[in-house]
Structure formats: structure tokens, C-alpha cells
Design a protein around this motif. Structure first.
Motif, PDB file in Angstrom:
ATOM      1  N   VAL A 162       0.831  -1.203   0.000  1.00 18.53           N
ATOM      2  CA  VAL A 162       0.000   0.000   0.000  1.00 18.53           C
ATOM      3  C   VAL A 162       0.867   1.255   0.000  1.00 18.53           C
ATOM      4  O   VAL A 162       0.393   2.339  -0.377  1.00 18.53           O
ATOM      5  N   VAL A 176      -7.778  -1.238   4.146  1.00 18.56           N
ATOM      6  CA  VAL A 176      -6.659  -2.039   3.633  1.00 18.56           C
ATOM      7  C   VAL A 176      -6.795  -3.455   4.170  1.00 18.56           C
ATOM      8  O   VAL A 176      -7.085  -3.643   5.351  1.00 18.56           O
ATOM      9  N   PRO A 177      -6.605  -4.490   3.351  1.00 15.72           N
ATOM     10  CA  PRO A 177      -6.203  -4.484   1.933  1.00 15.72           C
ATOM     11  C   PRO A 177      -7.385  -4.202   0.995  1.00 15.72           C
ATOM     12  O   PRO A 177      -8.530  -4.372   1.375  1.00 15.72           O
ATOM     13  N   SER A 227      -1.713  -4.096   0.175  1.00 17.44           N
ATOM     14  CA  SER A 227      -1.768  -4.506   1.578  1.00 17.44           C
ATOM     15  C   SER A 227      -0.702  -3.779   2.388  1.00 17.44           C
ATOM     16  O   SER A 227       0.330  -3.362   1.846  1.00 17.44           O
ATOM     17  N   ASP A 228      -0.965  -3.645   3.678  1.00 12.42           N
ATOM     18  CA  ASP A 228       0.004  -3.008   4.565  1.00 12.42           C
ATOM     19  C   ASP A 228       0.846  -4.028   5.326  1.00 12.42           C
ATOM     20  O   ASP A 228       1.585  -3.667   6.238  1.00 12.42           O
ATOM     21  N   THR A 236      -5.148 -10.575   3.828  1.00  8.86           N
ATOM     22  CA  THR A 236      -4.763 -10.179   2.473  1.00  8.86           C
ATOM     23  C   THR A 236      -5.146 -11.259   1.468  1.00  8.86           C
ATOM     24  O   THR A 236      -5.629 -10.956   0.373  1.00  8.86           O
TER      25      THR A 236
END
Length: 277
Positions: A162, A176-177, A227-228, A236
Motif C-alpha cells: 500500500v 486495507v487491503p 496490503s500493509d 490479504t
């Protein structure tokens, strides 16, 4: 060399000619090294006996659906939700050698192809190795040229951070995601998520595959998951669900994968904490 009388005389210098000869030898040596590196960096496909027989006869593999997963979460999503719930056979692999991948030395291949037993026209590829920039179009060309293009649909699942996503709006953690898509002109759509907004761009192997499909008028869509989390993550992986659920009967998703399968593949997030242990 000019004399006092203005004559121009040719000057013979043994040292200069020897240097030129040495440079010529070095150029030949550099060219040989470059050639060897190019050969070493060539993408190699290794198919099983049945596929080899089809390709040797000059035919291409009948394929109505080709799913490519690029990245650990995309590949593990297929392992948990698709490959574990269906009858799939490993039919080939691709080997790639570069500065970050050392395939060909006995390691387990990080690019595997699977074919459905009941529907042989459905192929899946899981790719978790690094494919260098000079190898990406070669990979796309070699793999897709093995498949019949008529009535072929290509779906690409791709991991992305991300941090690489550019947006004027603030992204809160709960969003997120998320998925974004890009597709070729022949894709019948609609995609299951919004299109990738400018100035974001698609890069790497997914871009090479999409470009090849656009040139050859193959229906293709790329779903990029931002994604983080770095590494395997169950949340995710689940973000890819809508992308394949839309395919209907062609791909059957396991609605309730076992906790053991998820535990083996990746970690589950703790919603109460953002600390890594």
C-alpha cells in the motif's frame, strides 16, 4: 605530427597499437561474458510428458482459463482456497536465474503450473520468485505462446504494498487491503473492483503479461491487491476472493478452509493490536 615547415607526418606508435589490440581483446571477452549471461538469464519452461507431447506435435495447449498468481499472498490464496479443494495435477515449472533467484541448482521451483483433471483447459500458475525486468516479457511470451489464444481468458492476481499506492485521499486502516484492476480492450468485464487510478501504474511481470495480452488481443484482467502487511497474511489472501468467485463454475473456491491450512500458509491478524511479535 606537424613539422616546422607545415608538413603533416603520420606517426607510428607501437604503444598505441598495442593498447588498441588489448582493448579489442577486452571487448571480445566482454561480449562473450554478456552472451553467457544472456544465456544463463534465459527463462526455461519444463513441462510434463503429456504437455511435451502436445507441444512437440506443433499443437498448443487448449486453454480457456489461465490464472497467474504473482507474490506470496496471491499464490497462497490459490493454495488454500483452490488447489486444496479441487483435483489438480502439477504439469510443469519455469526456472529463472537472476541476481535474486538461483533456479537450476536443485532448489524447489518457485514457479509451478497446475492443470485441472476434470477440466484440462483450466491452468493455474503460482509464481513467488523474482523475475528481473529483462526477463519479464520473455516469461510472458514463452508461457502464453504455449497456450491457444482462441477463447482464452487470463486472470492475474498480484501482490503490492500500500506504500506504493498514490491517492489524494487518506487511506484509513480499515480500508486495507483492497483491490484495483486493469484489463485489456477485449476483456468482457466488468471487473469486480474499481480500476487502478492515475497516476498509479502497473509494473513488473503483471504489466508484461497484460501488455502481451493486449498486443495479441487476449482477454485479460489484472487484480492488484494493496496490503500493509509484508509476508503471508490471511486477511490479504481473502481479499482475492471476489476476483475468482466471479469465474463461477470454472473455479470452485473452498468457502471454509481449515484452520490448519491457514496456519501453515500464513499468520492471522490480531485486530486488537498492530504490534508484530
Amino acid at each position: 605530427m606537424a613539422t616546422f615547415f607545415g608538413e603533416v607526418l603520420s606517426v607510428y606508435s607501437r604503444a598505441v597499437e598495442e593498447d588498441d589490440e588489448e582493448d579489442f581483446d577486452e571487448d571480445d571477452e566482454d561480449a562473450q561474458i554478456r552472451k553467457e549471461l544472456e544465456e544463463k538469464r534465459e527463462v526455461h519452461l519444463h513441462w510434463g510428458p503429456e504437455v511435451c507431447d502436445d507441444l512437440k506435435s506443433g499443437d498448443k495447449l487448449p486453454c480457456s482459463l489461465f490464472i497467474l498468481a504473482v507474490g506470496h499472498n496471491a499464490s497462497r490464496f490459490l493454495s488454500v482456497y483452490v488447489l486444496s479443494s479441487e483435483k489438480w495435477d502439477a504439469v510443469g515449472r519455469a526456472s529463472v536465474w537472476n541476481e535474486r533467484s538461483r533456479a537450476g541448482r536443485g532448489e524447489q521451483s518457485a514457479c509451478l503450473f497446475y492443470r485441472h483433471r476434470d477440466e484440462p483447459s483450466v491452468l493455474i500458475c503460482q509464481l513467488t520468485c523474482y523475475v528481473a525486468e529483462d526477463q519479464q516479457f520473455q516469461w510472458a511470451e514463452k508461457v502464453l505462446d504455449c497456450l491457444q489464444h482462441r477463447d482464452l481468458d487470463v486472470t492475474v492476481l498480484s501482490d503490492s504494498s500500500v506504500a506504493d499506492y498514490k491517492s489524494a485521499d487518506y487511506l484509513c486502516g480499515s480500508s486495507v487491503p483492497f483491490l484495483r484492476s486493469l484489463h485489456t480492450g477485449t476483456f468482457s468485464g466488468p471487473p469486480v473492483c474499481p480500476a487502478l487510478e492515475q497516476p498509479n501504474i502497473l509494473a513488473g511481470l503483471p504489466a508484461a503479461v497484460l501488455n502481451h495480452c493486449q498486443v495479441h488481443r487476449i482477454s485479460a484482467v489484472v487484480y492488484q491487491c494493496f496490503s500493509d502487511v509484508i509476508g503471508a497474511d490471511s486477511v490479504t489472501m481473502e481479499a482475492y476472493n471476489p476476483a475468482l468467485a466471479k469465474l463461477g463454475k470454472s473455479i470452485k473456491l473452498d468457502p471454509c478452509p481449515s484452520s490448519d491450512a491457514l496456519r501453515k500458509i500464513g499468520r492471522t491478524r490480531d485486530p486488537q493490536s498492530n504490534l508484530y511479535i
